[in-house]
Design a protein around this motif. Structure first.
Motif, PDB file in Angstrom:
ATOM      1  N   SER A  75       0.861  -1.191   0.000  1.00 56.73           N
ATOM      2  CA  SER A  75       0.000   0.000   0.000  1.00 56.73           C
ATOM      3  C   SER A  75       0.892   1.234   0.000  1.00 56.73           C
ATOM      4  O   SER A  75       2.098   1.131   0.254  1.00 56.73           O
ATOM      5  CB  SER A  75      -0.907   0.021   1.247  1.00 56.73           C
ATOM      6  OG  SER A  75      -0.128   0.222   2.413  1.00 56.73           O
ATOM      7  N   GLY A  76       0.281   2.371  -0.259  1.00 57.80           N
ATOM      8  CA  GLY A  76       1.030   3.620  -0.168  1.00 57.80           C
ATOM      9  C   GLY A  76       1.581   3.795   1.243  1.00 57.80           C
ATOM     10  O   GLY A  76       2.728   4.211   1.430  1.00 57.80           O
ATOM     11  N   LEU A  77       0.765   3.447   2.230  1.00 55.67           N
ATOM     12  CA  LEU A  77       1.225   3.620   3.608  1.00 55.67           C
ATOM     13  C   LEU A  77       2.323   2.645   3.994  1.00 55.67           C
ATOM     14  O   LEU A  77       3.187   2.972   4.809  1.00 55.67           O
ATOM     15  CB  LEU A  77       0.049   3.566   4.582  1.00 55.67           C
ATOM     16  CG  LEU A  77      -0.528   4.976   4.761  1.00 55.67           C
ATOM     17  CD1 LEU A  77      -1.923   4.954   5.336  1.00 55.67           C
ATOM     18  CD2 LEU A  77       0.396   5.842   5.613  1.00 55.67           C
ATOM     19  N   TYR A 100      -1.830  13.960   2.932  1.00 51.99           N
ATOM     20  CA  TYR A 100      -2.755  12.851   3.059  1.00 51.99           C
ATOM     21  C   TYR A 100      -2.970  12.531   4.551  1.00 51.99           C
ATOM     22  O   TYR A 100      -2.009  12.467   5.313  1.00 51.99           O
ATOM     23  CB  TYR A 100      -2.165  11.654   2.319  1.00 51.99           C
ATOM     24  CG  TYR A 100      -3.035  10.430   2.393  1.00 51.99           C
ATOM     25  CD1 TYR A 100      -4.258  10.399   1.733  1.00 51.99           C
ATOM     26  CD2 TYR A 100      -2.658   9.317   3.128  1.00 51.99           C
ATOM     27  CE1 TYR A 100      -5.069   9.289   1.808  1.00 51.99           C
ATOM     28  CE2 TYR A 100      -3.458   8.197   3.197  1.00 51.99           C
ATOM     29  CZ  TYR A 100      -4.670   8.193   2.541  1.00 51.99           C
ATOM     30  OH  TYR A 100      -5.471   7.098   2.622  1.00 51.99           O
ATOM     31  N   ASP A 172       5.737  12.980  -2.233  1.00 55.79           N
ATOM     32  CA  ASP A 172       4.624  12.088  -2.534  1.00 55.79           C
ATOM     33  C   ASP A 172       4.048  12.553  -3.873  1.00 55.79           C
ATOM     34  O   ASP A 172       3.448  13.625  -3.971  1.00 55.79           O
ATOM     35  CB  ASP A 172       3.585  12.152  -1.409  1.00 55.79           C
ATOM     36  CG  ASP A 172       2.416  11.200  -1.633  1.00 55.79           C
ATOM     37  OD1 ASP A 172       2.090  10.900  -2.794  1.00 55.79           O
ATOM     38  OD2 ASP A 172       1.796  10.773  -0.636  1.00 55.79           O
ATOM     39  N   SER A 194       1.144   6.320  -3.805  1.00 53.92           N
ATOM     40  CA  SER A 194       0.093   5.346  -3.596  1.00 53.92           C
ATOM     41  C   SER A 194      -0.297   4.892  -5.001  1.00 53.92           C
ATOM     42  O   SER A 194      -0.917   5.645  -5.759  1.00 53.92           O
ATOM     43  CB  SER A 194      -1.102   5.963  -2.892  1.00 53.92           C
ATOM     44  OG  SER A 194      -2.186   5.046  -2.975  1.00 53.92           O
ATOM     45  N   THR A 196      -2.405   2.784  -5.628  1.00 52.07           N
ATOM     46  CA  THR A 196      -3.841   2.531  -5.539  1.00 52.07           C
ATOM     47  C   THR A 196      -4.621   3.501  -6.422  1.00 52.07           C
ATOM     48  O   THR A 196      -5.721   3.190  -6.858  1.00 52.07           O
ATOM     49  CB  THR A 196      -4.280   2.758  -4.064  1.00 52.07           C
ATOM     50  OG1 THR A 196      -3.383   2.058  -3.209  1.00 52.07           O
ATOM     51  CG2 THR A 196      -5.696   2.319  -3.830  1.00 52.07           C
ATOM     52  N   LYS A 197      -4.049   4.653  -6.669  1.00 52.32           N
ATOM     53  CA  LYS A 197      -4.766   5.744  -7.309  1.00 52.32           C
ATOM     54  C   LYS A 197      -4.592   5.678  -8.829  1.00 52.32           C
ATOM     55  O   LYS A 197      -5.043   4.729  -9.436  1.00 52.32           O
ATOM     56  CB  LYS A 197      -4.293   7.073  -6.704  1.00 52.32           C
ATOM     57  CG  LYS A 197      -4.194   7.046  -5.159  1.00 52.32           C
ATOM     58  CD  LYS A 197      -5.524   6.805  -4.459  1.00 52.32           C
ATOM     59  CE  LYS A 197      -5.405   6.453  -2.977  1.00 52.32           C
ATOM     60  NZ  LYS A 197      -4.652   7.385  -2.149  1.00 52.32           N
TER      61      LYS A 197
HETATM   62  C1  PLP Z   1      -4.007   7.301  -0.888  1.00 45.17           C
HETATM   63  C2  PLP Z   1      -2.810   8.091  -0.612  1.00 45.17           C
HETATM   64  C3  PLP Z   1      -1.780   7.605   0.205  1.00 45.17           C
HETATM   65  C4  PLP Z   1      -1.874   6.273   0.912  1.00 45.17           C
HETATM   66  O1  PLP Z   1      -1.894   5.215   0.018  1.00 45.17           O
HETATM   67  P1  PLP Z   1      -2.651   3.810   0.281  1.00 45.17           P
HETATM   68  O2  PLP Z   1      -2.404   3.074  -0.980  1.00 45.17           O
HETATM   69  O3  PLP Z   1      -4.094   4.143   0.523  1.00 45.17           O
HETATM   70  O4  PLP Z   1      -2.017   3.205   1.478  1.00 45.17           O
HETATM   71  C5  PLP Z   1      -0.652   8.386   0.355  1.00 45.17           C
HETATM   72  N1  PLP Z   1      -0.545   9.596  -0.232  1.00 45.17           N
HETATM   73  C6  PLP Z   1      -1.525  10.108  -0.994  1.00 45.17           C
HETATM   74  C7  PLP Z   1      -1.336  11.444  -1.622  1.00 45.17           C
HETATM   75  C8  PLP Z   1      -2.685   9.380  -1.216  1.00 45.17           C
HETATM   76  O5  PLP Z   1      -3.654   9.904  -1.969  1.00 45.17           O
END
Ligand code: PLP
Length: 384
Positions: A75-77, A100, A172, A194, A196-197
């Protein structure tokens, strides 16, 4: 032959499979690897340490960021956790004043317990950054555009301050992706995502990335990746590789739609404030234009006081109320109670994350449908 960006998205990293000729990198769904004898392996030992599908993606993200070393996380985190684990008790980080919510949470409620602390600074103000530096500060951690107010920080200028004082600069880059902005080329030391986005792009998997140029830093991060263990699984690695192949066409549409929606909102009379760095009136417009190839597709706005934002969320039909961003579908969220709820109310208010703030991730639907949906939802939310 070296490829241009649009080709790299499809052919960067490791292109297909040498053994079979498969045009896609196979999903190596394995936890371990046969060793040919004691101390004799074929380059792979255990999938937390390394996996060929993940490795292909790690090389791809490094190529896209024009960096040397890429690392993929669950994950991003998990990526942020690993980067923060570079620091020791007593170290301090300067962080952007809107970041975030989860990044704030891990700093405030996890790393602070280990005496790794932070100072919140408006990093768009270079003098404030310079003034916040002291001996204990070991890094400057920025988001640009920042979440949720889309504040722009000058990456090149902050990197120069970092160099001058021998502090790491961490960016980031989630909101713009390497298709639009490459912080390492502007002097930053560490890029975080992240995935995920936008990189995944279809709201169907969670992932995170770190990219660096420095070999020593990379070695330490690989060590921490293996030691902490928050790695990206093979199947998810495959999904992100698949997502990245269409990043350019998606981002072009995302940005074009966002520009139209932001301009419409600004002219509509429905809102008291629009935050979007692609608007000429935005304070970050010039720096954004200098350091990135587009303003992204995140917009925040405050409805005029005539309208009830709670009702607005309920009236939307096409646009979905949900956490997250960067998928093909448009998502809207309420930062004060959703993405940024982890930030104490007084800090939220101080930086401008008011209760009335609405954050919109503009998807790639027909932009006229998006505008129609916003228009009807706002029109139907007039306060009684
Ligand atoms: C979503 C997000 C994160 C965290 O990422 P995850 O994949 O949800 O753990 C970190 N930084 C930004 C800018 C984000 O939008």
């Amino acid at each position: 032959m070296s490829y241009r960006r649009n080709s790299l998205l499809i052919h960067g990293g490791i292109d297909g499979d040498e053994t079979t000729g498969a045009v896609n990198v196979p999903v190596y769904q394995t936890s371990t690897y046969k060793q040919d004898g004691l101390g004799k392996n074929r380059g792979w030992e255990y999938s937390r340490t390394g996996n060929p599908t993940r490795a292909a993606l790690e090389k791809l993200i490094a190529d896209l960021e024009e960096g040397q070393y890429g690392l993929a996380f669950a994950s991003g985190l998990a990526a942020i956790n690993t980067v923060l684990s570079l620091f020791k008790a007593g170290d301090k980080l300067i962080v952007s004043d809107n970041i975030y919510g989860g990044t704030f949470r891990i700093l405030d409620n996890v790393f602070k317990n280990f005496n790794i602390t932070y100072k919140i600074v408006d990093t768009s103000d270079l003098e404030a950054v310079e003034n916040a530096i002291d001996e204990d500060v070991k890094a400057i951690y920025i988001e640009t555009p920042a979440n949720p107010l889309l504040t722009i920080t000058d990456i090149e200028a902050v990197s120069a301050i970092g160099k001058k004082h021998n502090k790491l600069v961490i960016v980031d880059n989630t909101f713009l992706t390497p298709y639009l902005q490459r912080p390492l080329t502007l002097g930053a030391d560490i890029v975080i995502h992240s995935g995920t986005k936008y990189l995944g792009g279809h709201s169907d998997t969670i992932s995170g990335f770190v990219v660096v140029n420095d070999k020593q830093l990379a070695d330490r991060l690989y060590y921490l990746q293996n030691a902490i263990g928050g790695v990206l699984a093979p199947w998810d690695s495959f999904l992100i590789i698949r997502g990245i192949k269409t990043l350019s066409v998606r981002m072009d549409r995302h940005v074009a739609n966002a520009q139209k929606v932001a301009e419409w909102l600004a002219e509509s009379g429905y809102v008291s404030k629009v935050y979007y760095p692609g608007l000429k009136t935005d304070p970050g417009y010039e720096i954004q234009k200098k350091q990135a190839d587009g303003a992204g597709a995140m917009i925040s706005f405050v409805l005029d006081e005539k309208y009830d934002y709670r009702v607005f969320f309920e009236k939307l039909q096409l646009i979905t109320l949900a956490e997250s961003l960067g998928g093909v579908e448009s998502l809207v969220c309420h930062p004060a109670t959703m993405t940024h709820a982890a930030i104490p109310a007084d800090i939220r208010k101080e930086v401008g994350i008011v209760d009335e703030l609405i954050r919109l991730s503009v998807g790639i639907e027909d932009v006229d449908d998006l505008i129609s949906d916003l228009k009807q939802a706002i029109g139907n939310s007039v306060k009684a």
